[in-house]
Design an enzyme around this catalytic site. Structure first.
Site, PDB file in Angstrom:
ATOM      1  CG  ASP A   1     -17.701 -51.810 -22.703  1.00 26.93           C
ATOM      2  OD1 ASP A   1     -16.729 -52.371 -23.215  1.00 26.93           O
ATOM      3  OD2 ASP A   1     -18.590 -52.425 -22.088  1.00 26.93           O
TER       4      ASP A   1
ATOM      5  CB  SER B   1     -20.848 -45.559 -23.873  1.00 30.71           C
ATOM      6  OG  SER B   1     -21.198 -45.386 -25.218  1.00 30.71           O
TER       7      SER B   1
ATOM      8  CG  HIS C   1     -19.660 -62.621 -22.137  1.00 25.40           C
ATOM      9  ND1 HIS C   1     -19.865 -63.290 -23.329  1.00 25.40           N
ATOM     10  CD2 HIS C   1     -18.984 -63.483 -21.331  1.00 25.40           C
ATOM     11  CE1 HIS C   1     -19.347 -64.514 -23.231  1.00 25.40           C
ATOM     12  NE2 HIS C   1     -18.810 -64.642 -22.050  1.00 25.40           N
TER      13      HIS C   1
END
Length: 421
Positions: free
Chosen positions: A174, A150, A214
Site C-alpha cells: 500500500d 505506506s 479492503h
C-alpha cells in the site's frame, strides 16, 4: 522450531512509543530520528543494535544471509504498528535471515503529512550510510529485500535509487498515494529501483501492480507466508478485462502458473523480467480475496464449446460436489465472449473452499430472454474444468452433453482425453 534468546545481558531495543502529544510537539519542534532494530533467530524477542558503539557489526548479523528491511509508514499519532511483531515472527519462521526494523517514528509522527513526506528522503539518506557500512563488512545488495508500508514503500524506492537499482528486491505494501501519485519515477517508488519490485496496492488511485480489496496489503503479505494458499493473480490490462474472464490464460508463464501474490512472488522474477524486456512495461495483475483471514480463494476456469447457434447470448451457472459431500456454488465472472458455435468460451470461477476429488459438476443453462424455449434441448460438445490455483492438477472433462433450459444436471467428470495432434 525452537527459538534461542540472545544471551547478551544488555537491554533490548524498543520501538519508539510516541503519542498524540508528540504529534502536537512536532508542530513547533520537528524532530527526526532513525533507529535500526536487528532481529535474527538468535534474538527473536530482543532487538539489538545493528552496529556496536565502536562501529563494529553485531555478531548475530550474518552477511551471507538474506536481510529484510522492514519500514513502516505514516504514524499520525505515534502508535506502534499493530502488525510489527507478528510480521517479524512470520519472516523468521519462514527463513533463517536477518531482519532490520527501521524505526523512524520520530519523523513519521506528525499531523503535517507533507512534513512526513519530506522526511522520507532524509530517512533514505540515513539508511544509505548504514548500508555502505554493511557493504564494507561483506554484505551484498543482492541479498537485501526492502519491505515498505505506506511511506515506507517510497523510502525503499529512494534507497534503491541511491544504489542505482541494485537492491535485490523491494516490496511495496500500500504505497502512499498523496504527494506521490502521478509523480515522475525519481519522486516515488518505481519498478527500476531494484532488480525485482513487487507492489500490493489496495487503492486503485495509487501505484497498481497488484489490486486487492479492503486495504489489507500488509496482512495479505503475511498470509502468503503463514498459509499454504497460492494467492494466484492474473496479468491483465484492466480490472474490467479481468472481471470479463479475458485474462485466464496463464500459458505465457511457461511451466509456472500465473504469478503469486506475496513473499513467493520471487519465484516469478525471471519470467516477469522477460515479459518486461519483451513488452517494455511492467506487469499489472489482479485478484479478488475473501473477506476474512487468511483471505484465500481458489480459482477455476470453465471452458465450454457449444453446438447450438441459438446459445450465443445464453449463460451458465455451476456448482461443484466433492467425494466428502461438500458442495459450493462459486462466484462466476462474465464469459469472455458470446457462445458462438464450435468456439471455446472461458468463464472464471472463484471458490472459497479448495475442491479436491471432485465427484460431480452441477450445470444449469439459461437461455437469453427473447429465445426462451421450455421444450428445447441445447447441445454442448465439450466442457472442461481446470484449477488455476493448482495448475498441476489434471483438468476434468465431459463431452456431448444435452441440457434443457433452467434444469440442473449433475455430470460426473473424468480426466480429459488428450487432444489428437
Amino acid at each position: 522450531m525452537c527459538w534461542v534468546r540472545s544471551e547478551n545481558k544488555r537491554p533490548c531495543l524498543e520501538f519508539s512509543q510516541l503519542s498524540v502529544k508528540d504529534s502536537f510537539r512536532d508542530l513547533f519542534i520537528p524532530r527526526i530520528e532513525t533507529i535500526l532494530m536487528m532481529y535474527t533467530r538468535n534474538n527473536l524477542n530482543c532487538a539489538e543494535p545493528l552496529f556496536e558503539h565502536n562501529n563494529s557489526l553485531n555478531v548475530n548479523f550474518d552477511t551471507q544471509k538474506k536481510t529484510v528491511w522492514l519500514i513502516h509508514g505514516y504514524r499520525p499519532v505515534g502508535s506502534i504498528p499493530s502488525w510489527l511483531q507478528n510480521f517479524l515472527r512470520i519472516l523468521l519462521n519462514e527463513e533463517d535471515m536477518n531482519v532490520i526494523v527501521v524505526d523512524w517514528n520520530r519523523g513519521a509522527t506528525t499531523f503535517i503529512y507533507s512534513r512526513a513526506v519530506k522526511n522520507t528522503r532524509k530517512v533514505a539518506a540515513s539508511l544509505s550510510g548504514h548500508i555502505k557500512n554493511l557493504l564494507k563488512h561483506g554484505a551484498s545488495l543482492d541479498n537485501f529485500h526492502f519491505i515498505g508500508v505506506s511511506l515506507g514503500a517510497h523510502i525503499s524506492g529512494f534507497v534503491g535509487k541511491i544504489f542505482h537499482g541494485q537492491l535485490g528486491r523491494i516490496t511495496g505494501l500500500d504505497p502512499a498515494g498523496p504527494r506521490f501519485s502521478r509523480k515522475p519515477p525519481y519522486s516515488r517508488l518505481d519498478y527500476t529501483d531494484a532488480k525485482f519490485v513487487d507492489v500490493i496496492h489496495s487503492d486503485s488511485n495509487g501505484i497498481e501492480f497488484i489490486k486487492c480489496d479492503h486495504q489489507r496489503a500488509v496482512h495479505l503479505f503475511m498470509a502468503s507466508l503463514e498459509t499454504n494458499c497460492n494467492f494466484i493473480s492474473f496479468p491483465c490490462q484492466s480490472y474490467k478485462d479481468y472481471k470479463n474472464s479475458l485474462c485466464v490464460d496463464c500459458g505465457s508463464f511457461k511451466d509456472k502458473s500465473c504469478p503469486w501474490l506475496g513473499y513467493q512472488a520471487k519465484l516469478f522474477k525471471d519470467v516477469l523480467k522477460e515479459r518486461m524486456e519483451e513488452r517494455s512495461f511492467k506487469t499489472t495483475v489482479f485478484l479478488d480475496t475473501s473477506g476474512t483471514y487468511p483471505f484465500c480463494t481458489y480459482y477455476f476456469v470453465l471452458s465450454i464449446i457449444v453446438l447450438d447457434k441459438t446459445m450465443t447470448d445464453g449463460s451458465f451457472s455451476f456448482k461443484l460436489l466433492n467425494q466428502l459431500g461438500m458442495i459450493e456454488e462459486p462466484r462466476l465472472y462474465k464469459k469472455n465472449k458470446p457462445f458462438y458455435k464450435l468456439q471455446e468460451v472461458k468463464i472464471l470461477a472463484q471458490f472459497y473452499n479448495d475442491f479436491v476429488n471432485i465427484s460431480s459438476i452441477g450445470l444449469t443453462y439459461f437461455q437469453s430472454s427473447n429465445l426462451q424455449c421450455s421444450t428445447c434441448t441445447y447441445k454442448i460438445q465439450s466442457l472442461m474444468l481446470k484449477s488455476l490455483t493448482y495448475p498441476e492438477r489434471p483438468p476434468l472433462c465431459r463431452y456431448n452433453i444435452e441440457l434443457k433450459e433452467r434444469e440442473e444436471v449433475f455430470l460426473n467428470p473424468n480426466t480429459c482425453t488428450p487432444k489428437k495432434t
